[in-house]
Design a protein around this motif. Structure first.
Motif, PDB file in Angstrom:
ATOM      1  N   ILE A 193       0.593  -1.076  -0.304  1.00  0.00           N
ATOM      2  CA  ILE A 193      -0.221   0.166  -0.307  1.00  0.00           C
ATOM      3  C   ILE A 193       1.117   1.275  -0.027  1.00  0.00           C
ATOM      4  O   ILE A 193       2.144   1.271   0.069  1.00  0.00           O
ATOM      5  CB  ILE A 193      -1.011   0.216   1.202  1.00  0.00           C
ATOM      6  CG1 ILE A 193      -1.702  -1.370   1.313  1.00  0.00           C
ATOM      7  CG2 ILE A 193      -1.444   1.622   1.063  1.00  0.00           C
ATOM      8  CD1 ILE A 193      -2.215  -0.968   2.635  1.00  0.00           C
ATOM      9  N   ILE A 194       0.873   2.082  -1.107  1.00  0.00           N
ATOM     10  CA  ILE A 194       1.936   3.407  -1.043  1.00  0.00           C
ATOM     11  C   ILE A 194       0.088   4.827  -0.531  1.00  0.00           C
ATOM     12  O   ILE A 194       0.045   4.468  -1.748  1.00  0.00           O
ATOM     13  CB  ILE A 194       2.262   3.508  -2.006  1.00  0.00           C
ATOM     14  CG1 ILE A 194       3.281   2.081  -2.729  1.00  0.00           C
ATOM     15  CG2 ILE A 194       3.242   4.737  -2.660  1.00  0.00           C
ATOM     16  CD1 ILE A 194       4.021   2.160  -3.845  1.00  0.00           C
ATOM     17  N   HIS A 237       0.014  -5.984   6.580  1.00  0.00           N
ATOM     18  CA  HIS A 237       0.317  -5.556   5.366  1.00  0.00           C
ATOM     19  C   HIS A 237       1.825  -4.910   5.234  1.00  0.00           C
ATOM     20  O   HIS A 237       2.030  -3.600   5.666  1.00  0.00           O
ATOM     21  CB  HIS A 237      -0.492  -3.900   4.846  1.00  0.00           C
ATOM     22  CG  HIS A 237      -1.705  -5.586   4.356  1.00  0.00           C
ATOM     23  ND1 HIS A 237      -2.939  -4.995   5.522  1.00  0.00           N
ATOM     24  CD2 HIS A 237      -2.446  -4.980   3.445  1.00  0.00           C
ATOM     25  CE1 HIS A 237      -3.929  -6.197   5.801  1.00  0.00           C
ATOM     26  NE2 HIS A 237      -3.674  -6.250   3.874  1.00  0.00           N
ATOM     27  N   ASP A 238       2.590  -5.602   4.948  1.00  0.00           N
ATOM     28  CA  ASP A 238       3.993  -5.181   5.416  1.00  0.00           C
ATOM     29  C   ASP A 238       4.608  -4.217   3.674  1.00  0.00           C
ATOM     30  O   ASP A 238       3.902  -4.774   2.953  1.00  0.00           O
ATOM     31  CB  ASP A 238       4.903  -5.735   5.759  1.00  0.00           C
ATOM     32  CG  ASP A 238       5.039  -6.283   6.954  1.00  0.00           C
ATOM     33  OD1 ASP A 238       4.246  -5.717   7.659  1.00  0.00           O
ATOM     34  OD2 ASP A 238       5.219  -7.835   7.625  1.00  0.00           O
ATOM     35  N   GLY A 239       5.506  -3.186   4.207  1.00  0.00           N
ATOM     36  CA  GLY A 239       6.524  -2.296   2.957  1.00  0.00           C
ATOM     37  C   GLY A 239       5.608  -1.940   1.990  1.00  0.00           C
ATOM     38  O   GLY A 239       6.310  -1.272   0.995  1.00  0.00           O
ATOM     39  N   SER A 240       4.899  -1.154   2.970  1.00  0.00           N
ATOM     40  CA  SER A 240       4.130  -0.251   2.298  1.00  0.00           C
ATOM     41  C   SER A 240       5.380   0.758   2.285  1.00  0.00           C
ATOM     42  O   SER A 240       6.499   1.160   3.195  1.00  0.00           O
ATOM     43  CB  SER A 240       3.024   0.350   3.881  1.00  0.00           C
ATOM     44  OG  SER A 240       2.587  -0.383   3.435  1.00  0.00           O
ATOM     45  N   LEU A 241       5.088   2.065   1.742  1.00  0.00           N
ATOM     46  CA  LEU A 241       6.135   3.932   1.849  1.00  0.00           C
ATOM     47  C   LEU A 241       4.211   4.720   1.430  1.00  0.00           C
ATOM     48  O   LEU A 241       2.923   4.423   0.982  1.00  0.00           O
ATOM     49  CB  LEU A 241       6.105   3.322  -0.077  1.00  0.00           C
ATOM     50  CG  LEU A 241       7.430   2.106  -0.134  1.00  0.00           C
ATOM     51  CD1 LEU A 241       7.181   0.609  -0.453  1.00  0.00           C
ATOM     52  CD2 LEU A 241       8.648   2.976  -0.513  1.00  0.00           C
ATOM     53  N   SER A 242       5.313   5.758   1.935  1.00  0.00           N
ATOM     54  CA  SER A 242       4.291   6.844   2.270  1.00  0.00           C
ATOM     55  C   SER A 242       5.287   8.045   2.545  1.00  0.00           C
ATOM     56  O   SER A 242       6.600   7.939   2.982  1.00  0.00           O
ATOM     57  CB  SER A 242       3.146   6.528   3.541  1.00  0.00           C
ATOM     58  OG  SER A 242       2.315   8.403   3.266  1.00  0.00           O
ATOM     59  N   THR A 243       4.384   8.741   2.431  1.00  0.00           N
ATOM     60  CA  THR A 243       5.587  10.178   2.637  1.00  0.00           C
ATOM     61  C   THR A 243       4.649  11.309   3.333  1.00  0.00           C
ATOM     62  O   THR A 243       3.332  11.383   4.154  1.00  0.00           O
ATOM     63  CB  THR A 243       5.739  11.163   1.329  1.00  0.00           C
ATOM     64  OG1 THR A 243       4.197  11.962   0.827  1.00  0.00           O
ATOM     65  CG2 THR A 243       6.224  10.530   0.314  1.00  0.00           C
ATOM     66  N   ALA A 244       5.235  11.908   4.010  1.00  0.00           N
ATOM     67  CA  ALA A 244       4.879  13.374   5.549  1.00  0.00           C
ATOM     68  C   ALA A 244       5.687  14.347   5.687  1.00  0.00           C
ATOM     69  O   ALA A 244       6.430  13.924   5.225  1.00  0.00           O
ATOM     70  CB  ALA A 244       4.457  12.337   6.623  1.00  0.00           C
ATOM     71  N   HIS A 245       4.767  15.450   6.190  1.00  0.00           N
ATOM     72  CA  HIS A 245       6.195  16.650   5.977  1.00  0.00           C
ATOM     73  C   HIS A 245       6.304  16.607   7.619  1.00  0.00           C
ATOM     74  O   HIS A 245       5.512  16.135   8.280  1.00  0.00           O
ATOM     75  CB  HIS A 245       4.392  17.698   6.351  1.00  0.00           C
ATOM     76  CG  HIS A 245       4.487  18.348   4.698  1.00  0.00           C
ATOM     77  ND1 HIS A 245       4.962  19.307   4.269  1.00  0.00           N
ATOM     78  CD2 HIS A 245       3.834  17.705   4.031  1.00  0.00           C
ATOM     79  CE1 HIS A 245       4.746  19.927   3.004  1.00  0.00           C
ATOM     80  NE2 HIS A 245       3.322  18.831   2.815  1.00  0.00           N
ATOM     81  N   ALA A 246       7.542  16.928   7.788  1.00  0.00           N
ATOM     82  CA  ALA A 246       8.096  16.571   9.459  1.00  0.00           C
ATOM     83  C   ALA A 246       9.702  17.562   9.153  1.00  0.00           C
ATOM     84  O   ALA A 246       9.771  17.256   8.077  1.00  0.00           O
ATOM     85  CB  ALA A 246       8.056  15.381   9.916  1.00  0.00           C
ATOM     86  N   ASN A 247      10.274  18.121  10.590  1.00  0.00           N
ATOM     87  CA  ASN A 247      11.139  18.649  10.024  1.00  0.00           C
ATOM     88  C   ASN A 247      12.220  17.507  10.548  1.00  0.00           C
ATOM     89  O   ASN A 247      13.509  17.580  10.313  1.00  0.00           O
ATOM     90  CB  ASN A 247      11.264  19.954  11.336  1.00  0.00           C
ATOM     91  CG  ASN A 247      10.157  21.022  11.193  1.00  0.00           C
ATOM     92  OD1 ASN A 247       9.815  20.634   9.750  1.00  0.00           O
ATOM     93  ND2 ASN A 247       9.754  21.435  11.851  1.00  0.00           N
ATOM     94  N   SER A 248      12.321  16.421  11.164  1.00  0.00           N
ATOM     95  CA  SER A 248      13.281  15.231  11.326  1.00  0.00           C
ATOM     96  C   SER A 248      12.384  14.058  11.547  1.00  0.00           C
ATOM     97  O   SER A 248      11.189  14.042  11.132  1.00  0.00           O
ATOM     98  CB  SER A 248      13.435  15.431  12.729  1.00  0.00           C
ATOM     99  OG  SER A 248      13.178  15.436  13.896  1.00  0.00           O
ATOM    100  N   ALA A 249      13.628  13.185  11.336  1.00  0.00           N
ATOM    101  CA  ALA A 249      13.052  11.684  11.182  1.00  0.00           C
ATOM    102  C   ALA A 249      12.282  11.597  13.180  1.00  0.00           C
ATOM    103  O   ALA A 249      10.623  10.977  12.821  1.00  0.00           O
ATOM    104  CB  ALA A 249      13.889  10.574  11.033  1.00  0.00           C
TER     105      ALA A 249
END
Length: 443
Positions: A293-294, A314-326
Motif C-alpha cells: 500500500i503506497i 501489510h508490510d512493505g508499505s511506503l508513504s510521505t509526510a511533512h516533518a522536520n526530522s525523523a
C-alpha cells in the motif's frame, strides 16, 4: 539565448496599475473566435493539431482587420490569444518550459517560477484580474472542480498531472493566487538522484534492500523537498510480482510495475456531498488484496488506518509526510492518529507507531536549491518510557567539503538482522562511520 529566457521575456512587464494597450483588441478577437468555433473547441474527438491550426488561422484573419498593429505585435497577439483559447493563457509558455518546476502567480502582474530549487521573477503578465480568474476557472473546470466566492479555495491537477492550488477573494487579500507544482515528464531513477547529489550509493543500496525485505518506509520533509520524487524512485525496487495499491489526494505517483491499482480521493461536489477522503480509500484498499500500500501523503486521521494496516500483515508499505526530522515525523504520526474518531490512549498509539514504521528517510532543500536526503533512521522498538528508539544510520553533513557529504554514523541498525533473515545481502562496510561528532569533523 536560453529557452526559458525567451519564454519569459516575450513581452515587457506591465506596471501593476497599467493596462495592456491591446486588451480591448484581445478580448474582442477572443470572443469572436470562440463564438465562431463554438462546440469544436470542446470536441474531444478532434485532432488537437488540426484544432490549433484552425484557431491560429481564424485569429490571423481577425487581427488582419485591425488597424495600427505592427506585424511583430500581431504575431505575439495571435500566440497569446491562442494560449488563452486552447491552453492556460500567459503561463502556457511556462508550463512548456521543462526547466521550470513550479509556477507561482501572485496576482495578474506578479509571476514567479522555480528553477533548480531557486525562485526567479518573470516578465509574464495577465491582462487584468478578470483574465487571471478566467484561466483559474478553466483549469479547475477541466477536472470537475469549481471555485467561486462560496468555495474560494481549490486543489486540482492539470491533465499532465501537475498539481494546482488556487485561492481567490475573500480568502486571499491579494487577489487571485495560483501555485502550480509541475509534473516532470521524465521520471528520475535512483542513479539519477545519486548523480544529482540527493543521496549516496550506500544509502540507495540500503533502502533498496529494505524495500525488497518488505519493511515499512516513510519519507519526511518540508514542502518542495523532493519527497514524491524520491518515493517514485524508491518504488522501482518493488518486485513486478507484487500487487500495489496507490492512494493519493491528487495523482502524482508513476509506477512502472504491471500490477498497480490507483485510487484518488474525491472532494465534495457543488451540493457539498460525495466526498471520498483518503482515510476511506485506505480502509477500502485492505479489501483489495494488496501486497503493498503506497499512500502519496499522510495528512490526517488516515494515519491510524495506515498504522493498523502496517501492523496487521501489510508490510512493505511506503508513504510521505511533512516533518522536520525523523523523530518529529513519529510525533506527527502520533498526533494525526489521535485526530481520528477512535478513542485510543496516547501510549497505545505511540507503540503502534514504533512497531509499524521501520525506516524514516528525511529530506531537505538547501539554500542553494539542492535537495538532499538529510537523514536515514531506523525505528528500533520502544524504550523503558514507551518512546520510540530512533537510530540515525546515514546522515548528510553540510560542513564536510564545499558541497557537504553523505556519511554513515557508525550505528548498525537492529533491522540489519531482519534484512539478513529475508535473504538480503547486508554489507558491514555500509555502516562504518565517516565522522566522529555532530559537527561533521572527519574521523
Amino acid at each position: 539565448m536560453e529557452l526559458h529566457e525567451r519564454l519569459t521575456t516575450l513581452r515587457p512587464a506591465a506596471p501593476p496599475s497599467g493596462k495592456d494597450p491591446f486588451s480591448d483588441v484581445k478580448n474582442r478577437v477572443h470572443m469572436a473566435v470562440i463564438s465562431e468555433l463554438g462546440p469544436q473547441l470542446f470536441n474531444t474527438n478532434m485532432d488537437p493539431l488540426g484544432l490549433r491550426d484552425r484557431v491560429l488561422s481564424d485569429l490571423g484573419d481577425h487581427l488582419s482587420r485591425e488597424n495600427g498593429i505592427s506585424r511583430e505585435d500581431r504575431e505575439r497577439l495571435v500566440a497569446e490569444i491562442a494560449d488563452d483559447i486552447l491552453g492556460h493563457g500567459p503561463i502556457e509558455r511556462l508550463l512548456a518550459d521543462e526547466s521550470v518546476t513550479e509556477i507561482m502567480v501572485n496576482g495578474p502582474y506578479d509571476v514567479w517560477v522555480e528553477r533548480q530549487g531557486r525562485l526567479f521573477e518573470t516578465t509574464v503578465r495577465f491582462t487584468d484580474e478578470s483574465h487571471l480568474r478566467r484561466i483559474i476557472n478553466k483549469i479547475v473546470a477541466q477536472v470537475g472542480r469549481r471555485i467561486d466566492e462560496s468555495s474560494p479555495l481549490v486543489d486540482a491537477r492539470l491533465p499532465d498531472g501537475s498539481r494546482v492550488n488556487a485561492v481567490i477573494p475573500p480568502l486571499s487579500l491579494s487577489g487571485p493566487l495560483v501555485t502550480i507544482r509541475k509534473f516532470s515528464k521524465r521520471r528520475l531513477q535512483l542513479n539519477d538522484l545519486i548523480k544529482l547529489g540527493t543521496l549516496s550509493t550506500e544509502t540507495v543500496e540500503f533502502l533498496q534492500r529494505c524495500i525488497l525485505a518488505e519493511l515499512n518506509v516513510l519519507i519526511s520533509g518540508g514542502t518542495g523537498s523532493g519527497k514524491t520524487t524520491l518515493l517514485n524512485a524508491l518504488s522501482t525496487a518493488i518486485p513486478e510480482t507484487d500487487r500495489i495499491v496507490t492512494i493519493e489526494d491528487a495523482a502524482e505517483l508513476r509506477l512502472n510495475q504491471r500490477h498497480v491499482l490507483r485510487l484518488e480521493a474525491r472532494p465534495k461536489n457543488i451540493e457539498g456531498e460525495g466526498e471520498i477522503p483518503i482515510r476511506e480509500l485506505v480502509r477500502n484498499s485492505l479489501r483489495m488484496r494488496p501486497d503493498r500500500i503506497i499512500v502519496g501523503e499522510v495528512r490526517g486521521a488516515e494515519a491510524l488506518d495506515m498504522l493498523q494496516a502496517m501492523n496487521t500483515g501489510h508490510d512493505g508499505s511506503l508513504s510521505t509526510a511533512h516533518a522536520n526530522s525523523a523523530r518529529h515525523l513519529l510525533w506527527r504520526l502520533e498526533t494525526m492518529a489521535l485526530m481520528s474518531d477512535v478513542d485510543l490512549p496516547a501510549a497505545h498509539v505511540r507503540a503502534q507507531v514504533a512497531s509499524a514504521i521501520d525506516v524514516v528517510v528525511h529530506m531537505t532543500r538547501r539554500r542553494d536549491g539542492r535537495r538532499v536526503v538529510y537523514q536515514v533512521a531506523t525505528v528500533d522498538g520502544i524504550d523503558e518510557r514507551g518512546d520510540p528508539i530512533v537510530s540515525e544510520v546515514f546522515a548528510f553533513r553540510p560542513r564536510l567539503g564545499p558541497d557537504g557529504a553523505f556519511v554513515a554514523t557508525g550505528v548498525v541498525p537492529r533491522l540489519a538482522r531482519t534484512l539478513a533473515d529475508h535473504g538480503e545481502d547486508v554489507q558491514s562496510t555500509w555502516f562504518e562511520s565517516g565522522v566522529d561528532d555532530d559537527d561533521g569533523h572527519a574521523s
